[in-house]
Design a protein around this motif. Structure first.
Motif, short mmCIF file in Angstrom:
data_model
loop_
_atom_site.label_atom_id
_atom_site.label_comp_id
_atom_site.label_asym_id
_atom_site.label_seq_id
_atom_site.Cartn_x
_atom_site.Cartn_y
_atom_site.Cartn_z
N SER A 36 38.21 51.46 -36.12
CA SER A 36 36.89 52.53 -36.63
C SER A 36 37.30 52.95 -38.15
O SER A 36 38.36 52.99 -38.47
CB SER A 36 36.87 53.86 -35.68
OG SER A 36 38.05 54.54 -35.96
N GLU A 37 36.36 53.35 -38.74
CA GLU A 37 36.41 53.92 -40.07
C GLU A 37 37.28 54.91 -40.21
O GLU A 37 38.18 55.13 -41.08
CB GLU A 37 35.03 54.25 -40.62
CG GLU A 37 34.99 54.78 -42.01
CD GLU A 37 35.37 53.59 -43.25
OE1 GLU A 37 36.08 54.07 -44.16
OE2 GLU A 37 35.25 52.33 -42.65
N ALA A 38 37.48 55.76 -39.23
CA ALA A 38 38.14 57.04 -39.07
C ALA A 38 39.78 56.40 -38.96
O ALA A 38 40.77 56.88 -39.65
CB ALA A 38 38.02 57.97 -37.87
N GLU A 39 40.08 55.58 -38.34
CA GLU A 39 41.21 55.00 -38.14
C GLU A 39 41.72 54.36 -39.30
O GLU A 39 42.96 54.50 -39.89
CB GLU A 39 41.48 53.81 -36.95
CG GLU A 39 41.12 54.27 -35.36
CD GLU A 39 41.07 53.08 -34.61
OE1 GLU A 39 41.92 53.13 -33.58
OE2 GLU A 39 40.22 52.27 -34.72
N ILE A 40 40.90 53.69 -40.08
CA ILE A 40 41.16 53.04 -41.28
C ILE A 40 41.68 54.06 -42.46
O ILE A 40 42.67 54.04 -43.00
CB ILE A 40 39.90 52.03 -41.86
CG1 ILE A 40 39.78 50.84 -40.95
CG2 ILE A 40 40.33 51.65 -43.29
CD1 ILE A 40 38.69 50.02 -41.04
N LYS A 41 40.67 55.10 -42.44
CA LYS A 41 41.13 56.13 -43.38
C LYS A 41 42.20 56.83 -43.05
O LYS A 41 42.87 57.33 -44.06
CB LYS A 41 39.79 57.24 -43.37
CG LYS A 41 38.48 56.67 -44.19
CD LYS A 41 37.32 57.69 -44.29
CE LYS A 41 36.28 56.99 -44.95
NZ LYS A 41 35.30 57.97 -45.26
N ILE A 49 47.41 55.09 -49.62
CA ILE A 49 46.63 54.10 -50.72
C ILE A 49 45.34 53.78 -50.13
O ILE A 49 44.85 54.43 -49.02
CB ILE A 49 47.45 52.56 -50.35
CG1 ILE A 49 47.69 52.38 -48.87
CG2 ILE A 49 48.90 52.69 -51.31
CD1 ILE A 49 46.60 51.41 -48.48
N GLU A 50 44.42 52.95 -50.85
CA GLU A 50 43.25 52.60 -50.45
C GLU A 50 43.11 50.94 -49.90
O GLU A 50 43.69 50.41 -51.20
CB GLU A 50 42.07 53.01 -51.30
CG GLU A 50 41.92 54.32 -51.18
CD GLU A 50 40.36 54.61 -52.03
OE1 GLU A 50 39.56 53.77 -52.04
OE2 GLU A 50 40.44 55.80 -52.49
N PHE A 51 42.83 50.55 -48.81
CA PHE A 51 43.07 49.09 -48.63
C PHE A 51 42.05 48.39 -49.62
O PHE A 51 41.01 48.80 -49.72
CB PHE A 51 42.84 48.88 -47.21
CG PHE A 51 43.86 49.24 -46.29
CD1 PHE A 51 45.16 48.57 -46.54
CD2 PHE A 51 43.70 50.07 -45.24
CE1 PHE A 51 46.15 48.88 -45.61
CE2 PHE A 51 44.62 50.28 -44.33
CZ PHE A 51 45.95 49.71 -44.44
N ARG A 56 39.73 45.93 -45.54
CA ARG A 56 38.96 46.73 -44.64
C ARG A 56 38.02 46.17 -43.88
O ARG A 56 37.79 46.59 -42.90
CB ARG A 56 38.33 47.91 -45.66
CG ARG A 56 39.17 49.01 -46.44
CD ARG A 56 38.35 49.81 -47.29
NE ARG A 56 38.66 50.95 -46.86
CZ ARG A 56 38.07 51.86 -46.01
NH1 ARG A 56 36.86 51.23 -45.56
NH2 ARG A 56 38.08 52.91 -45.84
N GLN A 57 37.29 45.17 -44.49
CA GLN A 57 36.36 44.29 -43.72
C GLN A 57 37.03 43.59 -42.45
O GLN A 57 36.54 43.47 -41.40
CB GLN A 57 35.82 43.11 -44.54
CG GLN A 57 34.60 42.54 -44.06
CD GLN A 57 34.19 41.35 -45.02
OE1 GLN A 57 34.78 40.96 -45.76
NE2 GLN A 57 33.13 40.65 -44.29
#
Length: 170
Positions: A36-41, A49-51, A56-57
């Motif tokens: 989920s977007e929440a898990e990624i963030k 960092i920002e992947f 991310r895709q």
């Protein structure tokens, strides 16, 4: 990228070099449910960092991807992703000697996204400055040095081409 991952899954199952789960075989899919977007963030915040966009895709397609053969690493689920130094600092030490210390410095910064406790790893190396880009390394002690890829898609294309060659040679 979704199409590439599906093709890799189908070819890997057709080759039968590995034992896959019944679910993977039936679905012809080596991935899992998407992150989920929440898990990624949350993971980005944990790592500071920002992947890169393509990773991310990938995570939005599948939260992990089984190794399709014995020379590719399993891409880990998001909860296992961490800095290599937190997972296996011995690798960094081994490559931080005179003559190859530049590799050790890269490994020190790297994030292991594939191949935890395997013979080969897949690493993302964040840029040091705004002028640099993320680096994508397949790394294995049995392979002389790092194998750098332009991006995640180019890595997956190379995996798929290798598998196509294997099928043709059988």
């Amino acid at each position: 990228m979704n199409s590439l991952l599906k093709q890799i899954s189908e070819k890997a199952i057709a080759l039968g070099d590995f034992e896959f789960t019944q679910e993977q075989t039936e679905n012809k899919w080596l991935g899992t449910k998407p992150a989920s977007e929440a898990e990624i963030k949350l993971t980005e915040k944990r790592l500071g960092i920002e992947f890169p966009t393509d990773f991310r895709q990938f995570l939005s397609i599948t939260n992990g991807f089984s190794a399709p053969n014995d020379i590719e690493p399993t891409l880990e689920s998001i909860n296992k992703i961490d800095f290599l130094k937190n997972i296996d600092s011995y690798i960094i030490e081994a490559y931080s000697v005179d003559g190859i210390e530049n590799i050790g410095k890269q490994l020190e910064q790297s994030i292991i996204v594939g191949g935890i406790n395997q013979e080969q790893q897949f690493l993302l190396i964040p840029p040091n400055s705004t002028n640099e880009k993320w680096k994508y390394w397949k790394f294995a002690n049995w392979h002389p040095g790092e194998e750098e890829h332009k991006n995640l898609e180019s890595y997956f294309k190379e995996v798929l081409n290798f598998m196509k060659e294997q099928i043709e040679s059988e």
